[in-house]
Design an enzyme around this catalytic site. Structure first.
Site, PDB file in Angstrom:
ATOM      1  N   SER A  46       0.837  -1.199   0.000  1.00 19.86           N
ATOM      2  CA  SER A  46       0.000   0.000   0.000  1.00 19.86           C
ATOM      3  C   SER A  46       0.868   1.244   0.000  1.00 19.86           C
ATOM      4  O   SER A  46       2.083   1.169   0.210  1.00 19.86           O
ATOM      5  CB  SER A  46      -0.871   0.014   1.257  1.00 19.86           C
ATOM      6  OG  SER A  46      -0.023   0.157   2.392  1.00 19.86           O
ATOM      7  N   LYS A  47       0.220   2.369  -0.205  1.00 11.40           N
ATOM      8  CA  LYS A  47       0.938   3.634  -0.174  1.00 11.40           C
ATOM      9  C   LYS A  47       1.564   3.831   1.201  1.00 11.40           C
ATOM     10  O   LYS A  47       2.662   4.361   1.335  1.00 11.40           O
ATOM     11  CB  LYS A  47      -0.015   4.782  -0.493  1.00 11.40           C
ATOM     12  CG  LYS A  47       0.686   6.109  -0.472  1.00 11.40           C
ATOM     13  CD  LYS A  47      -0.187   7.255  -0.856  1.00 11.40           C
ATOM     14  CE  LYS A  47       0.543   8.549  -0.575  1.00 11.40           C
ATOM     15  NZ  LYS A  47       0.800   8.769   0.859  1.00 11.40           N
TER      16      LYS A  47
END
Ligand code: GLU
Length: 510
Positions: free
Chosen positions: A265-266
């Site tokens: 994920s970011k």
């Protein structure tokens, strides 16, 4: 004869494209090119509430940067357009009507509150994930539970409705996934998904299936997160009498974070200091800016090579693959089932490898913005030569400035460990003597300096290791680096002598 290969990358313009999406695009692209097929971009923008301005351009720019040329798509055209789902509203209407007419779909009028109430009751009765399905639907407001007249009058009244899939009870939906093998689902676990809304917009499921059919898509290559939707998609083909057109499904493994715990994920990128998007992303108000691989100094070839290996391997130890090599070697059969762990160190390694294949001119061009913002006043010829000396040691083109700082500026400090180990009365003596020798080298180039140096070692019966580290320390401030003879040639006699004098004055040991 098998169908001609036509694959689509079908992103929703809901924000910047995550590297997982880029990998999906890559595998589609490789598969299309390998099989003389078509690579199509379809923008799935039916959910207006999630539409983000600039996202479509971002997708196009990302594909372009990676070098995935499109055969058909919104800005390219093609015989199967339009390629933006929001421009295909009329088409879906016809299909939803077919589903309603055949009883495979039905109208539902339940309000949000009513749906919430149903979910609450089901939970209280011990169903942890309540569904609108074959059992619950009879207690809800829909065209299966209400009278024909009631339904008609609600529609005539302009009441809000949705059209739901009429999922049969206790049937098994089976399909062969090219990556996972046979997958089977019992329909009892599917809910009556919404296919269409009274605002005239289909949902993802309906639009996706109708378009795959109308665009003659042969293989659906997409992320694993869509696997749970696949049985509904297969059922929709059946409902529409199009079973023979079900594409070959290929659900790609997830890209996992470096710990192998969950989807990359970011947040993982922020936490560990690497981008998860191909390009920099700025929202339309310019309030949010998220870094990308391109702007961080990664080469698209390196990025694509690394991405290809996240979920696929060629079956041997070769790691460097140009896009052409990837096209020749790629096969869906060699795509893994299990998640692929992201490894940023490997990404850096790839960039290093690809940088080495660039010419000095290309590297300087890549670093030009950084160079122009720096204090470097040297001419182009000097910068090019410096680049050729430092090139093997850089990960990004702009590292020329940091890794090669000593080629442009005298050292500001001296590596402590080398000072401790290599700067002593004996080496100081040698440096002093070498100053005199250097002064005598007429044509000051690497060959002559090297010759002088070896003659000095021989004449004084002293080893390389007793002299060179001290000389390097005095000139560059460092304990290691590229050939000192090349460095000295580049710096020139005057600069070398001035640095040596400074070192003798400034290096303090102990
Ligand atoms: N629009 C879906 C997405 O955003 C596409 C899924 C598919 O390829 O079917 O990923």
């Amino acid at each position: 004869m098998s169908k001609p290969v036509r694959v689509r990358f079908a992103p929703s313009p809901t924000g910047p494209l995550h590297i997982g999406g880029v990998r999906t695009a890559l595998y589609n692209y490789l598969f299309a090119r390998k099989n003389n097929g078509k690579f199509i971009l379809r923008i799935e923008d039916t959910d207006q509430s999630r539409y983000v301005e600039g996202a479509e351009d971002y997708i196009l720019n990302s594909l372009k940067w990676c070098g995935f040329d499109l055969d058909e798509g919104p800005n390219v055209g093609g015989d199967f357009g339009p390629y933006r789902q929001s421009e295909r509203k009329e088409i879906y209407k016809e299909y939803v009507q077919k589903l309603l007419d055949s009883g495979n779909a039905y109208y539902a009028f339940d309000t949000e509150e009513e749906l919430e109430e149903m979910r609450k009751k089901m939970k209280e009765a011990g169903h942890p994930s309540p569904q609108y399905n074959n059992i619950t639907r009879s207690n809800m407001k829909n065209s299966l539970s209400l009278s024909k007249e009631d339904v008609q009058s609600r529609i005539n009244n302009g009441d809000k409705y949705v059209v739901r899939a009429n999922i049969p009870r206790n049937e098994v939906v089976k399909f062969e996934d090219k990556i996972r093998g046979w997958v089977s689902f019992n329909t009892n676990f599917l809910d009556d998904k919404v296919l269409y809304k009274s605002d005239g917009m289909p949902t993802y499921h309906l639009a996706n299936v109708v378009d795959d059919y109308l665009m003659n898509i042969s293989h659906v290559i997409r992320g694993e997160e869509w696997l749970p939707s696949a049985p509904l998609h297969v059922l929709l083909y059946k409902f529409l009498g199009l079973e023979e057109f079900v594409p070959v499904y290929c659900h790609l493994p997830l890209i996992l974070n470096p710990e192998g715990k969950g989807k990359l994920s970011k947040r993982d990128g922020d936490r560990l200091g690497f981008p998860v998007f191909p390009l920099e992303w700025k929202d339309s108000k310019q309030e949010i800016s998220i870094s990308g691989y391109k702007e961080s100094g990664f080469l698209p070839e390196a990025f694509v090579n690394m991405l290809a290996f996240l979920g696929w391997n060629p079956g041997d130890s070769k790691e460097i693959f140009s896009i052409k090599d990837l096209i020749n070697t790629f096969s869906l059969e060699r795509v893994n089932k299990s998640g692929a762990r992201y490894n940023f160190q490997k990404m850096l390694w790839y960039n290093q490898q690809y940088l080495r294949s660039k010419t000095d001119e290309e590297l300087v061009f890549m670093a030009k913005d950084f160079i122009s913002k720096s204090d470097i006043t040297h001419d182009d010829k000097y910068i090019l030569k410096a680049t050729s000396i430092i090139k093997e040691r850089i990960t990004f083109a702009h590292d020329i400035l940091s890794e090669g700082a000593f080629l442009f500026f005298p050292p500001q400090s001296y590596d402590e460990k080398t000072v401790r180990k290599k700067w002593n009365s004996e080496s100081i003596l040698h440096v002093n003597s070498l100053i005199e020798k250097i002064k005598q080298v007429n044509d000051f180039n690497a060959v002559n300096v090297e010759k002088m140096f070896h003659e000095y070692l021989k004449a004084n019966e002293v080893g390389f290791g007793k002299v060179m580290p001290a000389l390097r320390l005095a000139i560059t401030g460092l304990g290691m680096g590229p050939s000192m003879f090349l460095i000295m040639e580049l710096l020139g006699k005057k600069e070398v002598l001035s640095r040596l004098d400074n070192a003798l004055l400034n290096i303090v040991n102990g």
